[in-house]
Scaffold this motif. Structure first.
Motif, mmCIF file in Angstrom:
data_model
loop_
_atom_site.group_PDB
_atom_site.id
_atom_site.type_symbol
_atom_site.label_atom_id
_atom_site.label_comp_id
_atom_site.label_asym_id
_atom_site.label_seq_id
_atom_site.Cartn_x
_atom_site.Cartn_y
_atom_site.Cartn_z
ATOM 1 N N GLU B 278 61.741 -9.388 23.223
ATOM 2 C CA GLU B 278 61.329 -9.452 24.621
ATOM 3 C C GLU B 278 59.813 -9.648 24.745
ATOM 4 N N ARG B 281 58.992 -13.180 24.225
ATOM 5 C CA ARG B 281 59.327 -13.987 25.396
ATOM 6 C C ARG B 281 58.371 -13.718 26.554
ATOM 7 N N TYR B 282 58.198 -12.452 26.878
ATOM 8 C CA TYR B 282 57.499 -12.043 28.096
ATOM 9 C C TYR B 282 55.989 -12.254 27.987
ATOM 10 N N HIS B 324 65.862 -18.222 31.815
ATOM 11 C CA HIS B 324 65.910 -16.762 31.748
ATOM 12 C C HIS B 324 66.115 -16.166 33.138
ATOM 13 N N ILE B 332 63.674 -4.729 27.678
ATOM 14 C CA ILE B 332 63.903 -4.737 26.228
ATOM 15 C C ILE B 332 65.387 -4.729 25.876
ATOM 16 N N ARG B 334 67.362 -7.024 27.100
ATOM 17 C CA ARG B 334 67.792 -8.370 27.481
ATOM 18 C C ARG B 334 68.724 -8.993 26.438
#
Lengths: 76, 420
Positions: B278, B281-282, B324, B332, B334
């Motif tokens: 995550e 990604r984030y 997404h 977290i 996801r």
């Protein structure tokens, strides 16, 4: 005697879909649904396939000699 | 419109955007793909487009001399195409394969424990997580893997920061870079001198380290020449310094700013690996990469010409709502690894397995060990780098450090001496 064919497998559990193999061995692999797949599970010998197995960041690709099952790549 | 977008790239280049780049990245993504009129760079921000470009055989990485980066690059794994790239990747990649990396797990745990022990022993109620935790962990690991003596670590820090500029794109034509260039030159000369000496030493006395393995390949003949050997060492060392530290810091920051997620990780340590995904990604450490079109191709309805440089905004793609669900939410649980935090295609991150392992061990230990950690917002400060982005100062306060809550030491958790 004709050269032995190679068997190419992609471990779907290990594969992360990076696509390094598609770039290294064009025509041998395709990434579908975030996983790589061997286009021909049995293929004529081609060093590019060994490169693909050796450069796979997840060690997901295995190349064996058809018939004998001898591991050609990856080597430790 | 055009003016706004040009301004957009200039705003992205501005260090003032570093702390909160995501609103701007969203604007650029939604307007992409487009050619920035000032620089001629094709800006790519949507997830599907980024992936297409990264995997396209019509796109290359050999952008040496193309003027895409702020400072000219030297030939290394990041900017070579096949067959040289494949040859170097085979050699350098051996050390970062899952089975090899797994052997380092006990050592990574031991280093994390050492760092937390030092923080606890200081008796302070606050600490800078950059210098005390996130930076020393990957530096020690990569140096031990390579075989670089620990007493030499401090000298690399400044050099590594300077070399990290060489992946920064030239977002604003004519941007003044004299000082940066001078620092990069100094760092390059420093590293070449350093590694030349170390290589000569290892040639006399080989050890069980990556450097000795690469030297064996160099001495074996046609696999690697001495210049490639040195540049590969520099790349591994710098990549090992910068990106993993930022992964850990972006994770710490994400968890501190989302206390519910921190609580969740503390209660469910098995989420550590998902938390790393995550963070990638984030708030990805590698925010953007550059490429060059080898042949003309079409991206959506945008024509890309042969020789045109491309800027792939991976951090924007990672928050593309087309890919997404609720992309701006840090979650977290996801369980969605479909990010481009390690890019894709031939240049997919060489050290991804090691980075994931270090990140998971570090974030798990952070969640378990610190009692009531709080972010000191005023202390948060980012490095000026735009592509490899991360904080150079991040202070937290806490009530205590609990070492007993860390995972039990593994059987191979021995002293550092055993690893040379």
């Amino acid at each position: 005697m004709a050269e032995r064919q190679w068997e190419v497998t992609v471990d779907q559990e290990r594969c992360a879909g990076s696509g390094v193999c598609v770039a290294v061995a064009a025509g041998h692999f395709v990434v579908r649904d975030r996983r790589s797949h061997a286009l021909s599970p049995v293929t004529a010998p081609d060093d590019a396939v060994l490169d693909a197995a050796e450069t796979c960041p997840m060690e997901a690709i295995t190349v064996r000699e058809s018939g004998t099952g001898t591991l050609l790549a990856p080597v430790e | 419109m055009t003016t706004t977008l040009t301004t957009g790239l200039a705003r992205l280049a501005d260090p003032a955007s570093r702390a909160h780049p995501y609103p701007l990245l969203r604007e650029l993504r939604e307007a992409s793909p487009f050619t920035d009129p000032a620089s001629g760079i094709v800006v790519v921000g949507r997830r599907a487009d980024c992936e297409t470009v990264l995997r396209s055989p019509r796109v290359g990485s050999n952008r040496l001399g193309a003027g895409i980066t702020k400072v000219p690059q030297q030939p290394n794994l990041m900017n070579l195409d096949a067959p040289d790239h494949t040859r170097l990747r085979r050699l350098a990649g051996k050390a970062f394969k899952p089975r090899v990396v797994e052997r380092w797990r006990p050592r990574v745990r031991a280093i994390v424990r050492e760092l937390l022990t030092d923080i606890a022993a200081s008796g302070a109620d606050g600490v800078d997580m950059v210098s005390a935790f996130a930076y020393p962990l990957p530096v020690r690991v990569i140096c031990e893997m390579l075989g670089v003596p620990r007493e030499d670590h401090p000298v690399f820090e400044k050099w590594a920061h300077s070399i990290a500029y060489t992946v920064d794109p030239q977002l604003v034509p004519g941007e003044l870079t004299t000082e940066v260039e001078r620092n990069v030159e100094e760092a390059r000369a420093g590293f070449v001198g350093y590694f030349s000496r170390l290589i000569a030493e290892r040639k006399r006395e080989p050890r069980a380290d990556v450097l000795s393995e690469l030297i064996a390949a160099e001495e074996g003949g046609d696999q690697l020449d001495e210049r490639e050997l040195i540049l590969t060492c520099v790349l591994l060392l710098v990549a090992g310094h910068e990106t993993t530290a930022n992964l850990i810091l972006n994770g710490v920051l994400g968890l501190l700013r989302h206390p519910d997620q921190l609580r969740l990780l503390r209660e469910r340590p098995e989420l550590a690996e998902a938390a790393v995904e995550e963070v990638l990604r984030y708030d990805a450490p590698a925010q953007m990469v550059t490429r060059i079109a080898r042949e003309p191709f079409t991206l959506g309805d945008h024509e890309v010409a042969a020789g045109q440089p491309l800027l792939l905004l991976l951090a924007a793609a990672n928050r593309d709502p087309r890919q997404h669900h609720e992309p701006d939410r840090f979650d977290i649980t996801r369980g969605d690894p479909g990010h481009l935090g390690f890019a894709a295609g031939p240049h997919f991150c060489l050290g991804s397995v090691l980075a994931r392992m270090e990140g998971a061990i570090a974030l798990d230990a952070f969640a378990q060990a610190f009692v009531e950690p709080k972010l000191d917002e005023a202390s948060l400060h980012y490095r000026p780098h735009v592509a490899v982005r991360g904080p150079d100062h991040l202070r937290i306060t806490f009530q205590a450090v609990r070492l007993d809550s860390l995972p039990a030491a593994g059987p191979a958790e021995e002293s550092e001496a055993a690893h040379g």
